[in-house]
Write a protein that holds these residues in place. Structure first.
Motif, PDB file in Angstrom:
ATOM      1  N   HIS A  49      54.225  46.934  20.414  1.00 12.98           N
ATOM      2  CA  HIS A  49      54.295  47.959  19.376  1.00 12.98           C
ATOM      3  C   HIS A  49      54.146  47.364  17.969  1.00 12.98           C
ATOM      4  O   HIS A  49      55.049  47.435  17.132  1.00 12.98           O
ATOM      5  CB  HIS A  49      55.601  48.743  19.498  1.00 12.98           C
ATOM      6  CG  HIS A  49      55.723  49.460  20.812  1.00 12.98           C
ATOM      7  ND1 HIS A  49      54.844  50.441  21.206  1.00 12.98           N
ATOM      8  CD2 HIS A  49      56.619  49.328  21.827  1.00 12.98           C
ATOM      9  CE1 HIS A  49      55.182  50.896  22.387  1.00 12.98           C
ATOM     10  NE2 HIS A  49      56.259  50.232  22.801  1.00 12.98           N
ATOM     11  N   ASN A  50      52.984  46.797  17.707  1.00 13.17           N
ATOM     12  CA  ASN A  50      52.670  46.280  16.376  1.00 13.17           C
ATOM     13  C   ASN A  50      52.178  47.428  15.493  1.00 13.17           C
ATOM     14  O   ASN A  50      51.558  48.378  15.979  1.00 13.17           O
ATOM     15  CB  ASN A  50      51.598  45.197  16.468  1.00 13.17           C
ATOM     16  CG  ASN A  50      52.002  44.069  17.401  1.00 13.17           C
ATOM     17  OD1 ASN A  50      53.175  43.704  17.476  1.00 13.17           O
ATOM     18  ND2 ASN A  50      51.044  43.510  18.115  1.00 13.17           N
ATOM     19  N   GLU A  51      52.472  47.336  14.206  1.00 15.15           N
ATOM     20  CA  GLU A  51      52.091  48.410  13.296  1.00 15.15           C
ATOM     21  C   GLU A  51      51.502  47.833  12.008  1.00 15.15           C
ATOM     22  O   GLU A  51      51.829  46.710  11.604  1.00 15.15           O
ATOM     23  CB  GLU A  51      53.308  49.266  12.926  1.00 15.15           C
ATOM     24  CG  GLU A  51      53.934  50.013  14.097  1.00 15.15           C
ATOM     25  CD  GLU A  51      55.105  50.876  13.661  1.00 15.15           C
ATOM     26  OE1 GLU A  51      55.399  50.896  12.442  1.00 15.15           O
ATOM     27  OE2 GLU A  51      55.724  51.502  14.525  1.00 15.15           O
ATOM     28  N   THR A  52      50.634  48.626  11.400  1.00 14.07           N
ATOM     29  CA  THR A  52      50.106  48.294  10.082  1.00 14.07           C
ATOM     30  C   THR A  52      50.847  49.131   9.034  1.00 14.07           C
ATOM     31  O   THR A  52      50.954  50.353   9.171  1.00 14.07           O
ATOM     32  CB  THR A  52      48.602  48.575  10.007  1.00 14.07           C
ATOM     33  OG1 THR A  52      47.920  47.768  10.964  1.00 14.07           O
ATOM     34  CG2 THR A  52      48.061  48.272   8.609  1.00 14.07           C
ATOM     35  N   GLY A  59      48.768  45.903  -0.378  1.00 15.85           N
ATOM     36  CA  GLY A  59      47.798  46.330   0.626  1.00 15.85           C
ATOM     37  C   GLY A  59      48.436  46.417   2.006  1.00 15.85           C
ATOM     38  O   GLY A  59      49.661  46.464   2.143  1.00 15.85           O
ATOM     39  N   ASP A  60      47.603  46.412   3.009  1.00 16.90           N
ATOM     40  CA  ASP A  60      48.090  46.517   4.380  1.00 16.90           C
ATOM     41  C   ASP A  60      48.630  45.193   4.887  1.00 16.90           C
ATOM     42  O   ASP A  60      48.044  44.125   4.625  1.00 16.90           O
ATOM     43  CB  ASP A  60      46.970  46.978   5.321  1.00 16.90           C
ATOM     44  CG  ASP A  60      46.583  48.430   5.087  1.00 16.90           C
ATOM     45  OD1 ASP A  60      47.316  49.122   4.359  1.00 16.90           O
ATOM     46  OD2 ASP A  60      45.549  48.865   5.636  1.00 16.90           O
TER      47      ASP A  60
END
Length: 235
Positions: A49-52, A59-60
C-alpha cells in the motif's frame, strides 16, 4: 472441443512427470480436496500500500505503505470422463459442492491452499468460485480466487525468556495442511505445524506430533491434514 482435449492429453503425456509432481490441495474443517487436473498456471498478486502524496513547495513524494494481503487465482477443469491425464478422479459436482461448503462453512473459518513443490501453503478465504459447462462431456470448467487469511496476533500472557516481553501468538489453528518433501526430517515437519503456538507449548507439541508422524508412517510425498497440532490424516 474434442480436438482441444486431445491436444491437452498429448501435451500432458509428454510432460507427465511434471504434472504428477504438482498437487493443488484445498482443505477445511478436517477434510481436503486434491484437484484432479492441476492448473497449467496460477497468478499471485502481492499488494503493497504505497501512496503518492503532494507536498506544498516540494511536489509529489512516494510514501511506502505496509504489505497487503496476497491473492491467488487459477483456472482448470473438473473432468467427468476418465481421461488418462486426470488424477484423483471423482464426481465433479461433488467437488463443486465441497468447495462451496468450504467457502460458506459455519462457524466461519478459513480454508487452506497448498501447492506442492512451491512455497504456497497458506490459510485463505475463498473469494470467488466461477464454473460452467461448455459441451456435452459433463466436464466442469472453473476459476477460483483466494485471498491470504492472516491469523490476528494477540498477547499470550506468556513471557519470552529471551526478551522478557510478553510473546504474541496466532489464534489457535484447528487444522494445518502440509506436505512431506524430499529431504524433510519429520521433526522439521512438526516444527512447521507447531510454529505460532504459545512458546511454552511448542516444545511439547512438537515432540508429540513428531512421535505420532513416525508411528503413522508419514513418508515423502504424504499430504498431511493435522488437527490441533496433534492428530493427523494422510491424504
Amino acid at each position: 472441443m474434442a480436438s482441444l482435449l486431445n491436444f491437452i492429453s498429448s501435451a500432458l503425456s509428454l510432460f507427465g512427470d511434471m504434472a504428477e509432481s504438482c498437487d493443488f490441495v484445498i482443505s477445511c474443517a478436517g477434510s481436503s480436496i486434491t484437484l484432479p487436473v492441476a492448473p497449467a498456471s496460477y497468478d499471485v498478486t502481492a499488494q503493497y500500500h504505497n501512496e503518492t502524496v503532494a507536498v506544498n513547495n516540494y511536489g509529489d513524494i512516494r510514501m511506502l505503505g505496509m504489505k497487503g494481503l496476497k491473492s491467488i487465482s487459477f483456472s482448470s477443469l473438473l473432468p467427468a470422463q476418465d481421461y488418462s491425464w486426470a488424477h484423483h478422479l471423482t464426481d465433479p459436482w461433488s467437488i463443486v459442492k465441497q468447495i462451496e461448503e468450504y467457502a460458506s462453512i459455519v462457524p466461519r473459518q478459513p480454508a487452506r491452499l497448498s501447492i506442492s513443490g512451491t512455497s504456497i501453503n497458506m490459510n485463505v478465504s475463498i473469494d470467488e468460485f466461477k464454473y460452467s459447462q461448455q459441451d456435452c462431456s459433463g466436464d466442469i470448467y472453473y476459476t477460483l480466487t483466494f485471498s491470504e487469511y492472516p491469523y490476528i496476533l494477540t498477547k499470550s500472557g506468556i513471557q519470552n525468556e529471551v526478551t522478557g516481553l510478553n510473546s504474541r501468538v496466532a489464534e489457535i489453528k484447528k487444522e494445518t495442511t502440509t506436505q512431506v518433501h524430499a529431504g524433510d526430517h519429520l521433526l522439521d515437519v512438526s516444527a512447521r505445524v507447531t510454529r505460532g503456538l504459545k512458546i511454552a507449548e511448542q516444545g511439547v507439541k512438537r515432540l508429540k506430533l513428531y512421535k505420532t508422524l513416525i508411528k503413522g508412517g508419514a513418508t515423502t510425498g504424504s499430504i498431511l491434514v493435522i488437527k490441533d497440532a496433534e492428530k493427523w490424516v494422510k491424504q
